[in-house]
Design a protein around this motif. Sequence first.
Motif, PDB file in Angstrom:
ATOM      1  N   LYS B 292       0.843  -1.190   0.000  1.00 32.44           N
ATOM      2  CA  LYS B 292       0.000   0.000   0.000  1.00 32.44           C
ATOM      3  C   LYS B 292       0.882   1.247   0.000  1.00 32.44           C
ATOM      4  O   LYS B 292       1.776   1.390   0.837  1.00 32.44           O
ATOM      5  CB  LYS B 292      -0.874  -0.014   1.259  1.00 32.44           C
ATOM      6  N   GLY B 293       0.631   2.132  -0.928  1.00 31.67           N
ATOM      7  CA  GLY B 293       1.442   3.340  -1.026  1.00 31.67           C
ATOM      8  C   GLY B 293       1.629   3.700  -2.476  1.00 31.67           C
ATOM      9  O   GLY B 293       1.279   2.919  -3.366  1.00 31.67           O
ATOM     10  N   ILE B 294       2.167   4.878  -2.709  1.00 32.49           N
ATOM     11  CA  ILE B 294       2.308   5.373  -4.072  1.00 32.49           C
ATOM     12  C   ILE B 294       3.755   5.778  -4.308  1.00 32.49           C
ATOM     13  O   ILE B 294       4.359   6.460  -3.484  1.00 32.49           O
ATOM     14  CB  ILE B 294       1.374   6.581  -4.284  1.00 32.49           C
ATOM     15  N   PHE B 316      -0.919   7.393  -8.600  1.00 30.76           N
ATOM     16  CA  PHE B 316      -2.067   6.512  -8.507  1.00 30.76           C
ATOM     17  C   PHE B 316      -2.824   6.653  -9.815  1.00 30.76           C
ATOM     18  O   PHE B 316      -3.083   7.764 -10.264  1.00 30.76           O
ATOM     19  CB  PHE B 316      -2.937   6.918  -7.318  1.00 30.76           C
ATOM     20  N   VAL B 344       9.902   4.630   0.040  1.00 30.11           N
ATOM     21  CA  VAL B 344       8.893   5.670   0.215  1.00 30.11           C
ATOM     22  C   VAL B 344       9.096   6.216   1.616  1.00 30.11           C
ATOM     23  O   VAL B 344       8.681   5.602   2.582  1.00 30.11           O
ATOM     24  CB  VAL B 344       7.474   5.099   0.042  1.00 30.11           C
ATOM     25  N   ARG B 347       9.913   3.758   4.528  1.00 25.21           N
ATOM     26  CA  ARG B 347       9.546   2.367   4.253  1.00 25.21           C
ATOM     27  C   ARG B 347      10.069   1.942   2.887  1.00 25.21           C
ATOM     28  O   ARG B 347      10.419   2.763   2.054  1.00 25.21           O
ATOM     29  CB  ARG B 347       8.015   2.214   4.249  1.00 25.21           C
TER      30      ARG B 347
END
Lengths: 128, 364
Positions: B292-294, B316, B344, B347
């Motif tokens: 999950k994340g962009i 996205f 990111v 992370r």
Amino acid sequence: MYPDNLYYTKDHEWVKLEGDEAVVGITDFAQKQLGDIIYVDLPQPGKVLEARQAIGSVESVKSVSDVYSPVSGEVVAANSELAQTPDLINKDPHGQGWIVRLKIKDKSELNNLMKAADYEKYLEGLEH
Amino acid sequence: MKKTRLNAVHKEAGARMVEFAGFEMPVEYKGIIDEHLAVRTRAGLFDVSHMGEIIVEGPEALACVQYLTPNDAGKLAPGQVQYTALTTPEGTFVDDMLVYCLSVPDKYLLVVNAANTDKDFAWVKEKAAPFRVFVVNRSDEHSQLALQGPLAQEILQPLTELDLGQMKSFTFAFGKVAGIDCLVSRTGYTGEDGFEIYTLAENPEVIWKAIMAQGTPKGLLPVGLGARDTLRLEAKLMLYGNDISDKTTVLEADLKWIVKFQKGDFLGKAVLEKQLQEGLKRKLVGFEVLDKGIARPHYPVFAGGRQVSEVCSGTFAPYVKKAIGLVYLPIEYTEIGTEFEIGVRDRKLKARVIPTPFYKREKK
């Protein structure tokens, strides 16, 4: 436009005092700047935050923005609705789009924040 | 800051305006997601008057364009359009662009990126010196509107005497739109069917308003640069400065289809031929973020335990509903399905090389 019962930061968060707890979210100005929000990174309950420490982040199609805690305290709850419907922040930034609820450590920290009228003036300054 | 002739129209429509390539441009009206989906399912109208228009004219115009670009402009008949590039002697990009053939062999229109117009004009002028041509920058006189989406033809047809049903993809014709003289091409930067409408008229808002009036009942929305970027990335259309630059070669950008080695000499040919023989060391690939994340431009990319690159484009994608992007990876990591990581902030997100384009419209 900006509710009188909230306190505001220069980074465009708001805080609402409810007894010993503070509800925190981002302002209408912030959600408009971000545009369509698609993902919110939420903290775990129990996390202890200092004032101005990052709570999490809000991502829109265009950009990502950290959310800072306006006051010190311990996370009591995060808005789990945002996992499924992050655009609640776009639709109702000062209400259903709240992000976390904190057990507030020192209410006097609220004195460092802006009231609605001051925040509106601050925004006018930014737009020019 | 420059303004397009449609500036007031955008402000009336409540657009959020930003500076882009020296122009005050609309970034969004209703919101990127709504605008993006309107183009995929109905239609969207864009003001892209910031784009650059350079004309190469003279008896050696074709020879000049052939020398400046890797694609074969010699294949173009009047009324045809081609995607190509301006290449450096190193086989990298000065810019990518469309070439419109106005007359063989003596008149061509180059449509270039707004951010590069001045640089491109200077480049073309310099490199064109040995040829018998004039090079003219007509960017300021041109307005350009793009009407894109499955309903584009249906919306535009009542406003023009041109027979749009006969207009094939990557062709153009001159005709009136809403009573104003235009060049209309079946081209675009969204991955959808649609038209780009060029005019020298002082009042392009007449065209804008006529199209909006015709299209609004059918769900047409005005679309800003925000959704223009997400649309073009879903369709894997390049953005100069993100995905291609003077540091990346045409072959590394996976655009071998615009390189025609057999056509004769052109800038960068020798380097590209050598690169083709020796094999690529890196290549631009599409990825999706699995966690999950962009992933966004410049985020670091890790493979085999070290940083190997950074994200070119990343966002996205509203229609395919995934976080996607483009990145140059060392050739050993470019197979479809290869997993790697993207940093990111604090992370590392898992990502995977996937086939492109991320979105492809169904052809009728």
